[in-house]
Enzyme design. Structure first.
Site, PDB file in Angstrom:
ATOM      1  CG  ASP A  83      -2.111   0.986   0.867  1.00  0.00           C
ATOM      2  OD1 ASP A  83      -2.870   0.707  -0.081  1.00  0.00           O
ATOM      3  OD2 ASP A  83      -2.241   2.030   1.529  1.00  0.00           O
ATOM      4  CB  SER A  84       2.614   2.819  -2.213  1.00  0.00           C
ATOM      5  OG  SER A  84       1.944   2.250  -3.312  1.00  0.00           O
ATOM      6  CE1 TYR A 104      -1.162  11.936  -7.697  1.00  0.00           C
ATOM      7  CE2 TYR A 104      -1.410   9.552  -7.642  1.00  0.00           C
ATOM      8  CZ  TYR A 104      -1.932  10.817  -7.455  1.00  0.00           C
ATOM      9  OH  TYR A 104      -3.224  10.972  -7.024  1.00  0.00           O
TER      10      TYR A 104
HETATM   11  P1  IMP Z   1      -2.809   1.835  -3.462  1.00  0.00           P
HETATM   12  O1  IMP Z   1      -1.555   1.398  -2.779  1.00  0.00           O
HETATM   13  O2  IMP Z   1      -3.450   0.765  -4.232  1.00  0.00           O
HETATM   14  O3  IMP Z   1      -3.735   2.536  -2.513  1.00  0.00           O
HETATM   15  O4  IMP Z   1      -2.422   2.889  -4.573  1.00  0.00           O
HETATM   16  C1  IMP Z   1      -1.452   3.839  -4.320  1.00  0.00           C
HETATM   17  C2  IMP Z   1      -1.334   4.774  -5.471  1.00  0.00           C
HETATM   18  O5  IMP Z   1      -0.182   5.583  -5.216  1.00  0.00           O
HETATM   19  C3  IMP Z   1      -1.063   4.110  -6.789  1.00  0.00           C
HETATM   20  O6  IMP Z   1      -2.233   3.813  -7.499  1.00  0.00           O
HETATM   21  C4  IMP Z   1      -0.231   5.163  -7.521  1.00  0.00           C
HETATM   22  O7  IMP Z   1      -1.032   6.111  -8.137  1.00  0.00           O
HETATM   23  C5  IMP Z   1       0.503   5.849  -6.393  1.00  0.00           C
HETATM   24  N1  IMP Z   1       1.833   5.278  -6.329  1.00  0.00           N
HETATM   25  C6  IMP Z   1       2.309   4.373  -5.450  1.00  0.00           C
HETATM   26  N2  IMP Z   1       3.579   4.047  -5.745  1.00  0.00           N
HETATM   27  C7  IMP Z   1       3.877   4.770  -6.840  1.00  0.00           C
HETATM   28  C8  IMP Z   1       5.043   4.844  -7.640  1.00  0.00           C
HETATM   29  O8  IMP Z   1       6.049   4.155  -7.445  1.00  0.00           O
HETATM   30  N3  IMP Z   1       4.974   5.700  -8.658  1.00  0.00           N
HETATM   31  C9  IMP Z   1       3.887   6.460  -8.947  1.00  0.00           C
HETATM   32  N4  IMP Z   1       2.773   6.398  -8.264  1.00  0.00           N
HETATM   33  C10 IMP Z   1       2.770   5.558  -7.206  1.00  0.00           C
END
Ligand code: IMP
Length: 211
Positions: free
Chosen positions: A84-85, A172
């Site tokens: 999760d990021s 992003y």
């Molecule tokens: P989740 O972890 O599914 O909630 O999504 C996190 C969102 O953060 C992703 O859909 C990306 O848009 C963004 N994100 C996370 N890591 C990266 C990265 O390495 N590069 C660009 N965007 C990121």
């Protein structure tokens, strides 16, 4: 005197075998699979197993990483790794943070150009001399079918740039320039991003602990 709660818990090792990458995001799956190469793991993604995507109802990176890994481990019967990021912008008090993907939502799907524009508009609304410092966070959760879970948190600091630059990567990447580089994540080759990214930082901690 120390109580039971003070006894350090051993981190569980990850045995060779099948490992599910609990993500439907192709960019993430590609990066995580590259980080796992050479570990003797039979890596398969949640999308390849047709597993449903759980709703990300947590309010922290830890909670959302755990719920994604937990769901994939429970449904597949194999250990599962979830990331999760998100992008945290200083001038926005850490937003979009855990809601980074939500900022891209439209009635017809996710629009990353729109999401990057929204972040830029919000920063510009704070004034011209506002800080453009930002960081990405990645929390990796590794869950086993018996309920055990381990978490690892990584971070990459950088600057928010405008206009977006580069075509490699996902999300992003075109607006994030990592510290010490003059190219954005989307201008750097995959291997370079993978070597310096927030995901790699979390992965290094996981690597040291579970292999
Ligand atoms: P989740 O972890 O599914 O909630 O999504 C996190 C969102 O953060 C992703 O859909 C990306 O848009 C963004 N994100 C996370 N890591 C990266 C990265 O390495 N590069 C660009 N965007 C990121």
């Amino acid at each position: 005197m120390s109580g039971e709660g003070d006894i350090p818990q051993a981190i569980r090792k990850l045995a060779p075998g099948k490992l599910v990458i609990a993500s439907h995001n192709k960019g993430k799956v590609r990066e995580i699979a590259a980080l796992l190469e050479g570990r003797g793991l039979d890596v398969v993604s949640a999308a390849e197993l047709d597993l449903p995507e759980p709703a990300e109802t947590g309010t922290t990176f830890f909670a959302n990483a755990e719920l994604k890994a937990r769901a994939a481990a429970d449904l597949s019967g194999y250990p599962a790794l979830a990331d999760d990021s998100g992008l945290c912008v200083d001038a926005l008090g850490g937003d979009p943070g855990v809601y980074t993907a939500d900022w891209a939502e439209t009635p017809t799907g996710r629009d990353w150009n729109l999401a990057m524009q929204k972040v830029e508009d919000a920063v510009q609304a704070k004034g011209l001399d506002v800080s453009r410092a930002a960081h990405f966070v990645s929390v990796l959760a590794l869950a086993w079918p018996d309920g055990h879970v381990e978490w690892f948190e990584g971070r990459a600091d950088g600057t928010l740039v405008w206009p977006p630059r580069g075509t490699v990567g996902f999300g992003y990447d075109p607006v994030f320039q990592p510290l010490g580089h003059d190219q954005t994540y989307a201008e750097l080759p995959h291997e370079t991003k993978n070597a310096i990214s927030h995901r790699n930082a979390a992965f290094k901690l996981m690597e040291a602990a579970v292999f």
